[in-house]
Write a protein that holds these residues in place. Structure first.
Motif, short mmCIF file in Angstrom:
data_model
loop_
_atom_site.label_atom_id
_atom_site.label_comp_id
_atom_site.label_asym_id
_atom_site.label_seq_id
_atom_site.Cartn_x
_atom_site.Cartn_y
_atom_site.Cartn_z
N TRP A 277 0.83 -1.21 0.00
CA TRP A 277 0.00 0.00 0.00
C TRP A 277 0.86 1.26 0.00
O TRP A 277 0.52 2.26 -0.64
CB TRP A 277 -0.93 0.00 1.21
N SER A 278 1.97 1.23 0.71
CA SER A 278 2.85 2.40 0.76
C SER A 278 3.51 2.65 -0.60
O SER A 278 3.72 3.80 -0.99
CB SER A 278 3.94 2.20 1.83
N LEU A 279 3.84 1.57 -1.31
CA LEU A 279 4.42 1.72 -2.64
C LEU A 279 3.44 2.42 -3.57
O LEU A 279 3.81 3.36 -4.30
CB LEU A 279 4.79 0.35 -3.21
N TRP A 280 2.17 1.98 -3.54
CA TRP A 280 1.18 2.66 -4.38
C TRP A 280 1.04 4.11 -3.96
O TRP A 280 0.97 5.02 -4.80
CB TRP A 280 -0.19 1.98 -4.29
N SER A 395 0.08 2.51 15.57
CA SER A 395 -0.06 3.57 16.57
C SER A 395 -0.05 4.91 15.85
O SER A 395 0.36 5.02 14.69
CB SER A 395 1.10 3.51 17.56
N MET A 396 -0.50 5.95 16.58
CA MET A 396 -0.53 7.28 15.97
C MET A 396 0.88 7.72 15.57
O MET A 396 1.08 8.31 14.52
CB MET A 396 -1.13 8.29 16.94
N GLU A 397 1.87 7.41 16.44
CA GLU A 397 3.23 7.81 16.13
C GLU A 397 3.72 7.13 14.85
O GLU A 397 4.33 7.76 13.98
CB GLU A 397 4.17 7.46 17.29
N ARG A 398 3.46 5.83 14.74
CA ARG A 398 3.92 5.09 13.57
C ARG A 398 3.15 5.49 12.32
O ARG A 398 3.71 5.54 11.23
CB ARG A 398 3.82 3.59 13.83
N TYR A 399 1.86 5.78 12.46
CA TYR A 399 1.12 6.24 11.29
C TYR A 399 1.69 7.57 10.81
O TYR A 399 1.90 7.77 9.60
CB TYR A 399 -0.37 6.38 11.58
N ALA A 400 1.92 8.49 11.74
CA ALA A 400 2.48 9.79 11.35
C ALA A 400 3.83 9.62 10.67
O ALA A 400 4.15 10.29 9.69
CB ALA A 400 2.62 10.68 12.58
N LEU A 401 4.63 8.67 11.19
CA LEU A 401 5.95 8.42 10.61
C LEU A 401 5.83 7.86 9.20
O LEU A 401 6.50 8.31 8.27
CB LEU A 401 6.71 7.45 11.51
N MET A 402 4.94 6.87 9.00
CA MET A 402 4.75 6.29 7.67
C MET A 402 4.15 7.30 6.71
O MET A 402 4.53 7.37 5.53
CB MET A 402 3.86 5.05 7.74
N PHE A 403 3.20 8.10 7.21
CA PHE A 403 2.61 9.15 6.38
C PHE A 403 3.70 10.10 5.88
O PHE A 403 3.78 10.42 4.69
CB PHE A 403 1.57 9.91 7.20
N GLY A 404 4.56 10.55 6.81
CA GLY A 404 5.62 11.46 6.43
C GLY A 404 6.63 10.83 5.49
O GLY A 404 7.05 11.44 4.51
N PHE A 405 7.01 9.57 5.78
CA PHE A 405 8.02 8.92 4.94
C PHE A 405 7.46 8.60 3.55
O PHE A 405 8.17 8.76 2.54
CB PHE A 405 8.52 7.64 5.61
N ASN A 406 6.21 8.15 3.48
CA ASN A 406 5.60 7.88 2.17
C ASN A 406 5.54 9.15 1.33
O ASN A 406 5.81 9.13 0.12
CB ASN A 406 4.19 7.31 2.34
N ASN A 407 5.17 10.26 1.97
CA ASN A 407 5.13 11.52 1.23
C ASN A 407 6.52 11.98 0.83
O ASN A 407 6.70 12.59 -0.23
CB ASN A 407 4.44 12.60 2.08
N PHE A 408 7.52 11.68 1.67
CA PHE A 408 8.90 12.03 1.31
C PHE A 408 9.36 11.23 0.08
O PHE A 408 9.96 11.79 -0.84
CB PHE A 408 9.83 11.76 2.49
N VAL A 409 9.06 9.93 0.06
CA VAL A 409 9.41 9.11 -1.10
C VAL A 409 8.68 9.61 -2.34
O VAL A 409 9.25 9.69 -3.43
CB VAL A 409 9.08 7.63 -0.83
N ALA A 410 7.38 9.96 -2.16
CA ALA A 410 6.61 10.50 -3.29
C ALA A 410 7.26 11.78 -3.82
O ALA A 410 7.33 12.00 -5.04
CB ALA A 410 5.17 10.79 -2.85
N LEU A 411 7.74 12.61 -2.91
CA LEU A 411 8.36 13.86 -3.32
C LEU A 411 9.68 13.63 -4.05
O LEU A 411 10.01 14.35 -4.99
CB LEU A 411 8.57 14.74 -2.08
#
Length: 474
Positions: A277-280, A395-411
């Motif tokens: 899902w993160s790759l997509w 967890s909220m912390e891990r979701y925030a981290l994955m959200f940020g990292f996925n967006n960083f990879v997208a960028l």
């Protein structure tokens, strides 16, 4: 007076109202749908090639350069100072748009707008640091809904002022400046949080919300779900409480936070489902941002603003409404996403690809508008599903981290696309050919996830057949 101040500081209502007002005025920018006509019109007198190949790419580069340091700074200074920085950046952006001229000045506009987008994380993270977990569902709904309402109001207002009142693009930008200035004023009245997710964490966790009170899939990912019951093994891999900032040297504390972030990332991406899902998410978001960033240039090519009626605001309003509707519809669809999720990613990515190819091959502005509406609706549908699938067991912390990292990879992917396809230092392709590239890019995404979905479905069917055969064996 002291009693009133105490009530305000402990109430979830006051910070929610102020942050929602900040979000509304930050997003309520009626000039944004008409940025390209404004830059290429008599106000700025820039060419389409200058806008496409020299000015717009700066936003991508500045966003990428600022994203990670701003992410850490946001948590370290506890959100409010970054919200004030965002407000100042917006004011500088629109002052330059109104009164500065030339390519270099507009590149500076894009740099400050990159600062604005890099600081957006503070808006969504702030509210969780000042309210208790039992209010997460309600405040998340308010914060996200108000930005959708503001975006719709801004697009409709801009279209009505241009089409019916004959308001110039310059005065639309003046209205946007007034709006972002009000957002800055609202940010001044926000209470300062006492905690943050990584650098200023509480040792004691928030109370666990009652079961069954998670957000609907169509809204933002439910932050409270992160405290769902986990196995001892999963709990052992959860983020450990960080020491308070003052209890160790700042460099050691920063290093400890970074090491913990690295361990959390490795734990999260160790799941094949989350990785898929993160790759997509990363691939599609890169393409989506690129399309949204340059679609006005394509519209101006199909129907030049100096000789045709411009309906950019109306199209953006409809696109926002369709995106909201499709996101909400996900909450009412009962689907086994473990089985069909990758197939849905492949099918709707194919629709995105077809929409972009239509926008490349057609010369009709209405077909171009229709292609954009279909593209945005499909993306918003899928990003909602992906968000829920990633957030549901984190967890909220891990979701925030994955959200940020996925967006960083997208960028990073978007930056590569910009350097190769758009920038005058790369291929510097014309806008129509760019959309051919973007359509082909989504076709590649389609192929990846259709192949993966076929593999997943066949594997599950074979496994079920094998289990059934074993159960019936004597």
């Amino acid at each position: 007076m002291d009693c009133w101040k105490g009530a305000v500081s402990h109430s979830w209502i006051y910070p929610t109202v102020i942050i929602c007002a900040n979000g509304f005025f930050t997003t309520m920018r009626p000039s944004e749908s008409f940025l390209t006509p404004y830059l290429t019109g008599p106000d700025k007198n820039l060419t389409a090639e200058e806008v496409t190949n020299q000015i717009f790419p700066v936003w991508t580069y500045s966003y990428l350069a600022l994203l990670f340091p701003v992410f850490l700074l946001t948590d370290y200074v506890r959100y409010k100072p970054v919200l004030l920085l965002q407000g100042l950046s917006l004011i500088v952006t629109w002052l330059l748009l109104l009164f500065a001229h030339g390519v270099v000045a507009m590149q500076l506009v894009e740099f400050f707008y990159g600062m604005v987008t890099a600081t957006e994380v503070a808006y969504y993270a702030y509210i969780y640091s000042v309210v208790s977990s039992q209010h997460y569902q309600r405040v998340t709904s308010y914060c996200r809904s108000v930005t959708l309402v503001a975006a719709t109001v801004a697009a409709v207002l801009g279209q009505l002022l241009v089409s019916l009142a004959g308001v110039s693009y310059f005065h639309l930008n003046a209205i946007s400046l007034a709006s972002v200035s009000l957002a800055f004023v609202c940010a001044l009245f926000l209470p300062m949080p006492q905690r943050s997710m990584f650098f200023h964490r509480k040792d004691a966790p928030e109370p666990v919300p009652e079961p069954g009170k998670g957000l609907a899939v169509g809204t933002a990912p439910r932050p409270q779900s992160c405290q769902e019951e986990r196995s001892p093994a999963a709990a052992a891999g959860a983020p450990s409480p960080q020491p308070q900032a003052g209890s160790a040297g700042p460099h050691r504390h920063l290093l400890g936070v970074l090491l913990q972030l690295g361990r959390d990332l490795r734990h999260c991406y160790g799941s094949r489902k989350l990785l898929c899902w993160s790759l997509w998410w990363a691939l599609a978001t890169a393409g989506f941002n690129q399309v949204v960033n340059y679609v006005q240039v394509l519209w101006d090519l199909r129907a030049p603003s100096h000789s045709s009626a411009v309906y950019n605001g109306a199209v953006e309003a409809i696109a926002t409404f369709l995106g909201s509707a499709t996101s909400m519809a996900v909450g009412y669809v009962k689907v086994n996403w473990d089985l069909s999720g990758e197939l849905a990613l492949g099918i709707f990515s194919a629709l995105d690809s077809g929409s972009l190819l239509l926008m490349h091959f057609t010369d009709n502005i209405w077909a171009c508008y229709a292609g954009y509406l279909a593209f945005k609706a499909c993306y918003m549908l899928l990003i909602t599903i992906a968000t829920f699938q990633i957030a549901i067991n984190l967890s909220m912390e891990r979701y925030a981290l994955m959200f940020g990292f996925n967006n960083f990879v997208a960028l990073v992917i978007q930056t590569i696309l910009t350097v190769v396809v758009v920038d005058s230092g790369g291929l510097g392709l014309d806008i129509s050919t760019q959309f051919l590239i973007y359509g082909s890019y989504f076709a590649v995404i389609t192929g990846i996830f259709l192949i993966r979905s076929v593999y997943t479905i066949i594997s599950i069917k074979c496994r079920n057949t094998s289990v059934a055969a074993e159960s019936t064996a004597p």
